[in-house]
Design an enzyme around this catalytic site. Structure first.
Site, PDB file in Angstrom:
ATOM      1  N   THR A 180       0.925   2.526   4.426  1.00 14.08           N
ATOM      2  CA  THR A 180       0.470   3.888   4.707  1.00 14.08           C
ATOM      3  C   THR A 180       0.357   4.742   3.452  1.00 14.08           C
ATOM      4  OG1 THR A 180       2.770   4.551   5.098  1.00 14.08           O
ATOM      5  CG2 THR A 180       1.454   3.904   7.029  1.00 14.08           C
ATOM      6  N   LYS A 181       0.854   4.246   2.317  1.00 11.90           N
ATOM      7  CA  LYS A 181       0.871   5.040   1.092  1.00 11.90           C
ATOM      8  C   LYS A 181      -0.467   4.940   0.367  1.00 11.90           C
ATOM      9  CE  LYS A 181       5.144   6.308   1.644  1.00 11.90           C
ATOM     10  NZ  LYS A 181       5.423   5.710   2.958  1.00 11.90           N
ATOM     11  N   LEU A 182      -0.740   5.924  -0.525  1.00 15.21           N
ATOM     12  CA  LEU A 182      -2.036   5.924  -1.217  1.00 15.21           C
ATOM     13  C   LEU A 182      -2.159   4.753  -2.186  1.00 15.21           C
ATOM     14  CD1 LEU A 182      -1.910   7.101  -4.396  1.00 15.21           C
ATOM     15  CD2 LEU A 182      -1.428   9.208  -3.180  1.00 15.21           C
TER      16      LEU A 182
END
Length: 373
Positions: A180-182
């Site tokens: 879910t992280k960039l």
């Protein structure tokens, strides 16, 4: 459904090329060449001395506490993802919550000192939504009270403060590389430190305490990242500037359109953010619930971060009530933001928020992208 985020997967042919190399070598884990390459590239990109990759961000926190020899209690924030404090409790370190700054949403230096007790060994802050903590003031408190400082930087990849990576502050900073992280490695994380001896201990702790083929130097755990995850990380890192730019453009558009209708997080002075999330604060929980329902009806799936305030969790009691955190946790909703989010879908989000909120001027308007750069 437009979700709050969408995993960026990078170039599939490039990923396949890395996978073919893994098959050819037959080296899947235990500090393989892709892990080593990713660590070096991250050190160069982030501008930090040591990057030790881990298989998730929670283990990165647990290893960090062990590497610094934390015991007793740690002063930490109640407005963060639960792993920040649950990992402390898991390691036998008692979380003591200090309230947050109502504008930056980070742990407040004004509240930290009064929460330090005789067995406190550390301050554990979170750069909430990638907004840096008041690192200079926290450093001053820690130095004066002889405390270690750990920063949960799960949201802070590529964030800069005072002209350098925010990860350079504290004894250790940790990152999460969850999907879910960039920036992600499917599952993964990292420990950042500029101290050679701390890095040496971290390496041992991440690999069962194994110092050499025939030598075990103390207790450890298996926190190593595998080669397939590193391959994904290398692909994402190739595209990171495009990812950051697209996020900045969406965030700037949201701010321009929504700044008069909702409350926004105030960036820490002298910081450059990464737009890893786009949080808004509503007037109260009832307005938040109405807006979330309206967004869902329009095919939009926002997310409540971070609810509930961690000082209310039963297994962390007793705790003093942290009123600013409790109030904020009932009002914050994160809107969709990710590369590839269509302009028409952004408009659907914006128009729904405007329709469901009154036009009350926010106490803080986040500067535009042009002002920040």
């Amino acid at each position: 459904m437009i979700n709050v985020t969408k995993t960026y997967l990078g170039d599939i042919d490039k990923f396949k090329g890395y996978v073919e190399g893994i098959y050819a070598r037959g080296w899947l884990t235990n500090h393989g060449p892709l892990v080593c390459e990713l660590e070096q590239r991250l050190k160069d990109y982030l501008g930090v001395k040591h990057v030790i990759l881990t298989n998730n961000g929670t283990l990165a926190l647990q290893v960090a506490y062990r590497a610094l020899g934390l015991t007793g209690s740690a002063v930490t924030t109640p407005f963060t993802f639960v792993a920040t404090s649950s990992s402390l409790q898991w390691e036998g370190i008692r979380p003591i919550f200090a309230d947050i700054d109502a504008q930056t949403w980070n742990i407040s230096p004004d509240h930290i000192e009064s929460r330090i007790v005789s067995d406190t060994t550390a301050i554990v802050g979170t750069h909430v939504f990638g907004n840096p903590c008041a690192v200079e003031r926290i450093e001053e408190i820690a130095r004066r009270r002889n405390l270690k400082v750990v920063y949960d930087g799960a949201h802070a990849f590529a964030v800069r403060h005072a002209g350098q990576s925010v990860l350079n502050w504290g004894d250790i900073s940790t990152l999460s590389f969850h999907a879910t992280k960039l920036f992600h490695t499917i599952e993964g994380g990292a420990i950042i430190t500029n101290d050679d001896e701390t890095a040496r201990r971290v390496h041992l702790l991440c690999n069962f305490g194994i110092a050499d083929v025939d030598k075990i130097d103390g207790i450890g755990i298996n926190a190593k990242l595998n080669e397939f995850s590193a391959a994904m990380g290398l692909c994402i890192l190739d595209d990171i500037e495009n990812i950051l730019q697209q996020r900045a453009e969406i965030a700037d558009r949201y701010t321009t359109r929504l700044g008069d209708y909702v409350d926004l997080q105030r960036p820490e002075h002298n910081s450059q953010l990464n737009n890893s999330y786009y949080p808004i604060a509503l007037s109260d929980e009832q307005q938040l619930l109405r807006l979330r329902s309206a967004l869902n009806t329009n095919g939009i799936n926002p997310r409540r971060y971070f609810y509930p305030s961690l000082d209310t969790l039963e297994y962390l009691q007793p705790q003093a009530a942290q009123t600013a955190s409790r109030s904020l946790s009932e009002r914050v909703l994160c809107l969709p933001i990710y590369p590839g989010l269509l302009r028409e879908d952004q408009d659907r989000v914006i128009n729904t928020v405007i329709a469901e909120t009154s036009a009350a001027h926010s106490p803080y308007r986040v500067p535009s992208l042009a002002q920040v750069m």
